[in-house]
Design a protein around this motif. Sequence first.
Motif, short mmCIF file in Angstrom:
data_model
loop_
_atom_site.label_atom_id
_atom_site.label_comp_id
_atom_site.label_asym_id
_atom_site.label_seq_id
_atom_site.Cartn_x
_atom_site.Cartn_y
_atom_site.Cartn_z
N PHE B 149 0.83 -1.20 0.00
CA PHE B 149 0.00 0.00 0.00
C PHE B 149 0.87 1.26 0.00
O PHE B 149 0.59 2.22 -0.71
CB PHE B 149 -0.95 0.00 1.20
CG PHE B 149 -2.20 -0.81 0.98
CD1 PHE B 149 -3.09 -0.47 -0.04
CD2 PHE B 149 -2.49 -1.91 1.78
CE1 PHE B 149 -4.24 -1.22 -0.24
CE2 PHE B 149 -3.64 -2.66 1.58
CZ PHE B 149 -4.52 -2.32 0.56
N GLY B 150 1.92 1.25 0.80
CA GLY B 150 2.83 2.40 0.84
C GLY B 150 3.45 2.66 -0.52
O GLY B 150 3.51 3.79 -0.99
N ALA B 153 0.89 4.06 -3.03
CA ALA B 153 0.62 5.48 -2.78
C ALA B 153 1.78 6.33 -3.29
O ALA B 153 1.58 7.36 -3.93
CB ALA B 153 0.41 5.72 -1.28
N PHE B 154 3.01 5.85 -3.06
CA PHE B 154 4.18 6.60 -3.52
C PHE B 154 4.20 6.70 -5.05
O PHE B 154 4.38 7.78 -5.61
CB PHE B 154 5.47 5.92 -3.03
CG PHE B 154 6.69 6.45 -3.71
CD1 PHE B 154 7.15 7.72 -3.43
CD2 PHE B 154 7.35 5.68 -4.66
CE1 PHE B 154 8.26 8.23 -4.09
CE2 PHE B 154 8.46 6.19 -5.32
CZ PHE B 154 8.92 7.47 -5.03
N VAL B 157 1.21 9.05 -6.46
CA VAL B 157 1.32 10.50 -6.25
C VAL B 157 2.70 11.02 -6.65
O VAL B 157 2.83 12.08 -7.25
CB VAL B 157 1.00 10.85 -4.78
CG1 VAL B 157 1.34 12.30 -4.47
CG2 VAL B 157 -0.48 10.61 -4.51
N GLY B 158 3.74 10.25 -6.31
CA GLY B 158 5.11 10.74 -6.51
C GLY B 158 5.62 10.55 -7.92
O GLY B 158 6.39 11.37 -8.41
N ILE B 159 5.23 9.45 -8.60
CA ILE B 159 5.77 9.18 -9.94
C ILE B 159 4.74 9.54 -11.00
O ILE B 159 5.01 10.29 -11.93
CB ILE B 159 6.17 7.69 -10.07
CG1 ILE B 159 7.03 7.27 -8.88
CG2 ILE B 159 6.85 7.43 -11.42
CD1 ILE B 159 8.45 7.02 -9.10
N ARG B 161 2.04 11.27 -10.54
CA ARG B 161 1.51 12.61 -10.24
C ARG B 161 0.00 12.66 -10.42
O ARG B 161 -0.55 13.66 -10.89
CB ARG B 161 2.20 13.68 -11.12
CG ARG B 161 3.71 13.67 -11.01
CD ARG B 161 4.20 13.98 -9.61
NE ARG B 161 3.95 15.36 -9.22
CZ ARG B 161 4.82 16.36 -9.45
NH1 ARG B 161 5.96 16.10 -10.01
NH2 ARG B 161 4.54 17.58 -9.06
N LEU B 164 -4.23 13.54 -5.50
CA LEU B 164 -4.24 12.82 -4.22
C LEU B 164 -5.60 12.16 -3.95
O LEU B 164 -5.67 11.03 -3.46
CB LEU B 164 -3.91 13.80 -3.10
CG LEU B 164 -3.89 13.21 -1.71
CD1 LEU B 164 -2.69 12.33 -1.53
CD2 LEU B 164 -3.91 14.30 -0.67
N LEU B 165 -6.68 12.89 -4.28
CA LEU B 165 -8.01 12.35 -3.97
C LEU B 165 -8.27 11.04 -4.72
O LEU B 165 -8.89 10.13 -4.19
CB LEU B 165 -9.09 13.37 -4.32
CG LEU B 165 -9.42 14.39 -3.22
CD1 LEU B 165 -10.50 15.35 -3.69
CD2 LEU B 165 -9.84 13.70 -1.94
N VAL B 167 -5.96 8.85 -5.72
CA VAL B 167 -5.11 7.80 -5.17
C VAL B 167 -5.67 7.31 -3.83
O VAL B 167 -5.79 6.11 -3.59
CB VAL B 167 -3.66 8.32 -5.01
CG1 VAL B 167 -2.78 7.29 -4.32
CG2 VAL B 167 -3.08 8.68 -6.37
N LEU B 171 -7.10 3.56 -2.95
CA LEU B 171 -6.36 2.70 -2.04
C LEU B 171 -6.98 2.59 -0.65
O LEU B 171 -6.98 1.51 -0.03
CB LEU B 171 -4.93 3.21 -1.87
CG LEU B 171 -4.01 3.13 -3.08
CD1 LEU B 171 -2.65 3.71 -2.74
CD2 LEU B 171 -3.86 1.68 -3.53
N ALA B 172 -7.53 3.71 -0.14
CA ALA B 172 -7.92 3.76 1.26
C ALA B 172 -8.96 2.70 1.64
O ALA B 172 -8.80 2.03 2.66
CB ALA B 172 -8.40 5.16 1.62
#
Lengths: 175, 185
Positions: B149-150, B153-154, B157-159, B161, B164-165, B167, B171-172
């Motif tokens: 999960f971590g 998320a990375f 959002v990080g790769i 882009r 956030l909502l 992602v 996942l949540a």
Amino acid sequence: MNPVDLGGLFLHFLILWFLAIGGPSTIFPDIHRYVVDVHHLLTNAEFAEIYTLAQVAPGPNAMYVTMIGWHLAGWLGVAATTIPLLIPATTLTLLVGHLNERYPNAPIGYAIRRGLTPITIGLVFASSTILMRTVNHDWRGYLITLLTVAVVLRKSLNPLWLFAGGALAGILGFV
Amino acid sequence: MEQTETHKPNVSRLALFLAFSRISLSSFGGAIFWARRELIERQRWITEREFIEMFTLGQLLPGPNVLNVTVMFGYRFAGWTGAAAAVAGFLGWPCLVVVGMGILYQHYGTLPQVQQALTGMSSVAAGLLLATVIKLSVVLPRHWRPWLFGALAFVGVGIMRWPLLWVMGALAPWAVVAAWKEQQQ
């Protein structure tokens, strides 16, 4: 400068902050749109300069809205842009904090906290790599970032010294 | 305030105000590094796990994440007046500093030396955030699911882009259901 509609500014910022799930960066584009494109309160360059200045001021990164308020209308402007930021935190967050303290062992609370913690860690990791790519223009910037990581993980030196070092490296033209 | 089973240290409102003032006034380029250092390493008021769980809730709620942590933290130790004391420390000083900088900006604009120093300091700020997340990741259990999960998320959002909502929305629910089931066993 146009006379500023502080009531409108207050209301717009209030709505935005209630939507700012995940932090201030999620509403940054819309604040820019409202202040620069729709109402022409600031030029694009002024907005960028105010944002950068506020990023290096101590305190949460969201304080750039306070500086925008000051720039537009002094203390009244500060109130119009800063009070909205506080309202979700002092209503919703206080309520959730209360429930969490009152029922610390509620299964749903446990599942939310335990389940989402890894996602939070992934998101902070993502923020740090995005920040790293935004601020570092070449290998010298990355070197400073990685040196900072190494020092923080191994030594209990106060990181304000690292900031002093970073500032010095910048002034001397290293980055 | 209701008494709970958790054993927590006695923290006065003044101590909360001072601790969050210190966090706030040292927070160059983001507050999470300084909040973790003050609350876990210096004061030893909460554990790594309690901190990351509070931060997780703070991230789910609207507004600046560390401000939400400030409110919940102050409330936990001293009720709503504790929350007020912590928030006053956390937001009062930066408000004054930012206005002071606003006055300087209106009079002097920006000097090139200042810009260069800011560039160097930004690189340090990025390193502090990376070091913080490395330290916090010790709370993850040695099991594939949390790390998956971590990582998702990375990457989202990080790769990629993605917003956030999206992602979080994707996942949540799975993450919460997985933790729910694990608890039932």
